[in-house]
Design an enzyme around this catalytic site. Structure first.
Site, mmCIF file in Angstrom:
data_model
loop_
_atom_site.group_PDB
_atom_site.id
_atom_site.type_symbol
_atom_site.label_atom_id
_atom_site.label_comp_id
_atom_site.label_asym_id
_atom_site.label_seq_id
_atom_site.Cartn_x
_atom_site.Cartn_y
_atom_site.Cartn_z
ATOM 1 N N ASP A 184 -10.853 -10.510 5.275
ATOM 2 C CA ASP A 184 -12.008 -10.741 4.399
ATOM 3 C C ASP A 184 -12.363 -12.227 4.350
ATOM 4 O O ASP A 184 -13.542 -12.590 4.267
ATOM 5 C CB ASP A 184 -11.735 -10.196 2.993
ATOM 6 C CG ASP A 184 -12.181 -8.730 2.862
ATOM 7 O OD1 ASP A 184 -12.360 -8.061 3.894
ATOM 8 O OD2 ASP A 184 -12.364 -8.261 1.724
ATOM 9 N N ASP A 226 -0.260 -18.337 3.979
ATOM 10 C CA ASP A 226 -0.958 -19.338 3.172
ATOM 11 C C ASP A 226 -1.464 -20.480 4.055
ATOM 12 O O ASP A 226 -2.619 -20.904 3.936
ATOM 13 C CB ASP A 226 -0.093 -19.828 1.997
ATOM 14 C CG ASP A 226 1.304 -20.259 2.405
ATOM 15 O OD1 ASP A 226 1.838 -19.738 3.404
ATOM 16 O OD2 ASP A 226 1.893 -21.124 1.726
ATOM 17 N N TYR A 254 0.812 -1.214 0.000
ATOM 18 C CA TYR A 254 0.000 0.000 0.000
ATOM 19 C C TYR A 254 0.845 1.263 0.000
ATOM 20 O O TYR A 254 0.314 2.359 -0.214
ATOM 21 C CB TYR A 254 -0.954 0.013 1.205
ATOM 22 C CG TYR A 254 -2.095 -0.957 1.053
ATOM 23 C CD1 TYR A 254 -1.875 -2.322 1.193
ATOM 24 C CD2 TYR A 254 -3.384 -0.536 0.762
ATOM 25 C CE1 TYR A 254 -2.916 -3.232 1.054
ATOM 26 C CE2 TYR A 254 -4.434 -1.434 0.624
ATOM 27 C CZ TYR A 254 -4.184 -2.780 0.775
ATOM 28 O OH TYR A 254 -5.207 -3.674 0.621
ATOM 29 N N LYS A 301 4.591 -13.878 5.375
ATOM 30 C CA LYS A 301 5.118 -14.772 4.335
ATOM 31 C C LYS A 301 6.642 -14.607 4.287
ATOM 32 O O LYS A 301 7.234 -14.339 3.230
ATOM 33 C CB LYS A 301 4.437 -14.455 3.005
ATOM 34 C CG LYS A 301 4.754 -15.402 1.871
ATOM 35 C CD LYS A 301 4.034 -16.737 1.886
ATOM 36 C CE LYS A 301 4.559 -17.654 0.792
ATOM 37 N NZ LYS A 301 4.021 -19.026 0.851
ATOM 38 N N ASP A 358 -5.673 -7.418 4.867
ATOM 39 C CA ASP A 358 -6.815 -7.183 3.982
ATOM 40 C C ASP A 358 -7.463 -8.510 3.587
ATOM 41 O O ASP A 358 -8.663 -8.721 3.780
ATOM 42 C CB ASP A 358 -6.312 -6.435 2.736
ATOM 43 C CG ASP A 358 -7.395 -6.197 1.696
ATOM 44 O OD1 ASP A 358 -8.469 -5.702 2.075
ATOM 45 O OD2 ASP A 358 -7.156 -6.498 0.511
HETATM 46 C C1 LIG Z 1 7.254 -23.363 0.226
HETATM 47 C C2 LIG Z 1 6.751 -22.086 -0.391
HETATM 48 C C3 LIG Z 1 7.901 -21.302 -0.969
HETATM 49 C C4 LIG Z 1 5.681 -22.346 -1.434
HETATM 50 C C5 LIG Z 1 5.175 -21.062 -2.065
HETATM 51 O O1 LIG Z 1 4.920 -20.058 -1.369
HETATM 52 O O2 LIG Z 1 4.996 -21.066 -3.290
HETATM 53 C C6 LIG Z 1 4.455 -23.107 -0.940
HETATM 54 O O3 LIG Z 1 3.706 -22.358 -0.031
HETATM 55 C C7 LIG Z 1 3.618 -23.463 -2.125
HETATM 56 O O4 LIG Z 1 2.564 -22.851 -2.316
HETATM 57 O O5 LIG Z 1 4.018 -24.340 -2.887
HETATM 58 C C1 LIG Z 2 -10.907 -0.248 -0.985
HETATM 59 C C2 LIG Z 2 -9.576 -0.886 -0.702
HETATM 60 C C3 LIG Z 2 -8.453 0.064 -1.051
HETATM 61 C C4 LIG Z 2 -9.450 -1.353 0.734
HETATM 62 C C5 LIG Z 2 -8.110 -1.995 1.016
HETATM 63 O O1 LIG Z 2 -7.607 -2.790 0.228
HETATM 64 O O2 LIG Z 2 -7.570 -1.703 2.100
HETATM 65 C C6 LIG Z 2 -10.523 -2.341 1.192
HETATM 66 O O3 LIG Z 2 -10.404 -3.556 0.556
HETATM 67 C C7 LIG Z 2 -10.390 -2.513 2.677
HETATM 68 O O4 LIG Z 2 -9.911 -3.578 3.110
HETATM 69 O O5 LIG Z 2 -10.733 -1.607 3.420
#
Ligand SMILES: CC(C)[C@H](C(=O)O)[C@@H](O)C(=O)O
Ligand SMILES: CC(C)[C@H](C(=O)O)[C@@H](O)C(=O)O
Lengths: 332, 332
Positions: free
Chosen positions: B233, B205, B120, B173, B229
């Site tokens: 959500d 993840d 951001y 991450k 964010d």
């Molecule tokens: C281990 C890691 C680097 C990898 C990634 O972030 O791509 C894993 O989370 C995946 O999605 O295969």
């Molecule tokens: C509208 C957008 C810029 C905003 C963000 O990504 O922060 C929204 O998704 C939020 O989470 O308030």
């Protein structure tokens, strides 16, 4: 010519589920030459390197690689290996199988994740004692290549709906990352338009709300690298976890196939790991090498076993890896 | 001294739910001076600017702002307004309320999202016809400030468990963004350690898989801007959608309070929008300004109405915004 498949078990349950997947590959037919290679935490302990050059070269020169999992060194192994196979897309299906307890049983989606750039391009700098930066990279060319693949994928009826007319959804954050994700979105949408494939779009945060609420509205999802990482893992949570999910790192003349799960240190070494994700990764390998019929056979066998065969502990059963593998082989 | 509250309805259902929240604020007591200001799509159409300087200045000089929603121009409005109130943390509770249909009714988490940097910070460049970059920025100072807030939050018993001993989870991450998210994680963990607050960590993840599988294991989650964010959500999807979720952009002497939902163009103008998220945002505003008891009263009234009062269409009822608001006011 016999295809050469490099086999890297890696760490933890990788050492159990990869041999299971190789058993299945040997049973289903095509004449492969398997070459074992080492990578991961144990390799690092033994040799000082998580990914020895020898392994990298074997993978780069092979027709395909089947990989298990790596522990702490996962990123040191996986990211260079994706590069070794020249992979531009990571294909991640997330499907709830009949008979398997899933939060959202109607989930049946495939993520096509850009596999070379975004934050994974990895240009980081420590600019001061207080401040570090990471340069996220997005090119139209990589985005277009991903989009061409996505169009082929959909046109070949390989999406969940199996319908050449099903389009795809572009998930991105172009309202904030206007220039980079804007470029990604515009490039992907332009290719879809040229190819006559339907593409709608969704902000990745809105997508994260809507996927659990109503997964049935999505099929193929095309996204930048980190978005694909996080959103496909979210989908995994809806189908019952990572234990069943395969993935394919597709390159031009090569590919790296790996279960989405990790090393599962809590059960490693006990012979009770679920081989499903590794076996389904092997099915993706078969299809990638043109053995489409054999891939389908493996998939059907896996689904049959999931619905009424022996089950490992993660699915509430008490079968061993070997028992489940034998049941899959039996159905081939 | 009377606190000055800027009120920005914005677009769509913002024009319905913000007046409802103001009604509740007026009923509950503290003597506020309300100042109306304009921003959003309609403002852009009328004046050429989504966020007129006058609005920015009013917000910057106020004690707090209550904001509704903006349409296409959301990012042009919200991101500068967060800066106007000098906000360093975005507080996003996601709680499943009794009586409301939720995929995971046991969800009760609060995200503390870094609110100034990450992607951001917005340094994007078009380096060639093919390639664009975005420079993601992470500082130890912003990470530490967020962490101090998180420690206060937990120590004051404001986490879901209400227990000064509950720690928090750092979601990041850092296995890929080693320098930037590594800096974030290390800075936050160091503050937690100095303050004697428990902090564990989770890759974002893995967190996206585990939250839907078992939300009960999480309470307070501290994360970088974009992670906060997307993951908050996702939590919204587990508690039944964005319709009920408030948020607080907390600054040093100022704050911006807004429902997490958008403008809902499908129902805007009909008087049937659910005012809950806006009213709960008003409760966060009350607490922020030190009216803790009044904040609690509003919260209790909202929960009472959610469990056995009139409901808007999104919750399966047929009540209007006004009816729900009147029911909340009745319970104060
Ligand atoms: C281990 C890691 C680097 C990898 C990634 O972030 O791509 C894993 O989370 C995946 O999605 O295969
Ligand atoms: C509208 C957008 C810029 C905003 C963000 O990504 O922060 C929204 O998704 C939020 O989470 O308030």
């Amino acid at each position: 010519m016999t295809d050469e498949i490099v086999v890297i078990e890696g760490d933890g349950i990788g050492r159990e589920v990869v041999p299971a997947a190789v058993d299945v590959l040997e049973s289903v037919g095509p004449d492969f030459e398997f070459v074992a290679a080492e990578a991961g935490d144990a390799t690092k302990d033994a040799t000082g390197e998580a990914l020895p050059d020898e392994t990298y070269d074997l993978v780069a020169d092979a027709d395909a690689t089947l990989f298990g999992a790596a522990g702490e060194t996962a990123a040191d192994v996986i990211l260079p290996l994706r590069e070794a196979v020249d992979s531009f897309v990571n294909v991640r299906p997330a499907k709830a199988f009949p008979g398997v307890d899933a939060l959202r049983p109607e989930t049946d989606v495939v993520f096509l994740r850009e596999n070379t750039e975004g934050v994974y391009a990895g240009h980081e700098d420590r600019l001061s004692g207080d401040l570090s930066t990471l340069t996220r990279v997005v090119t139209s060319s990589a985005s277009r290549e991903l989009a061409e693949y996505a169009c082929d994928f959909v046109e070949d009826g390989r999406g969940p709906a199996g319908d050449p007319d099903e389009g795809f959804t572009i998930a991105h954050k172009a309202n904030v990352m206007r220039e980079t994700d804007g470029r990604f979105r515009d490039a992907v949408a332009a290719v879809a338009d040229e190819r006559g494939v339907d593409a709608d779009e969704e902000l990745m945060d809105a997508f994260a709300t809507k996927l659990p609420l109503d997964p049935g509205q999505y099929g193929v999802i095309v996204c930048p690298n980190l978005a694909g990482d996080v959103l496909s893992d979210l989908a995994a949570g809806l189908v019952g976890g990572l234990g069943l999910l395969p993935s394919a790192n597709v390159g031009h003349d090569n590919g790296l196939f790996e279960p989405v799960h990790g090393t599962a240190p809590d059960i490693a070494g006990e012979g009770v790991a679920n081989p499903t994700a590794a076996v389904l990764s092997a099915a993706m390998l078969l299809e990638h090498l043109g053995h489409v019929e054999e891939g389908r056979l493996v998939r059907d066998a896996v689904e049959g076993v999931l619905s009424d065969g022996p089950r490992t502990g993660d699915l509430g059963g008490s079968a061993t890896t070997d028992e489940v593998t034998a049941a899959i082989v039996d159905r081939l």
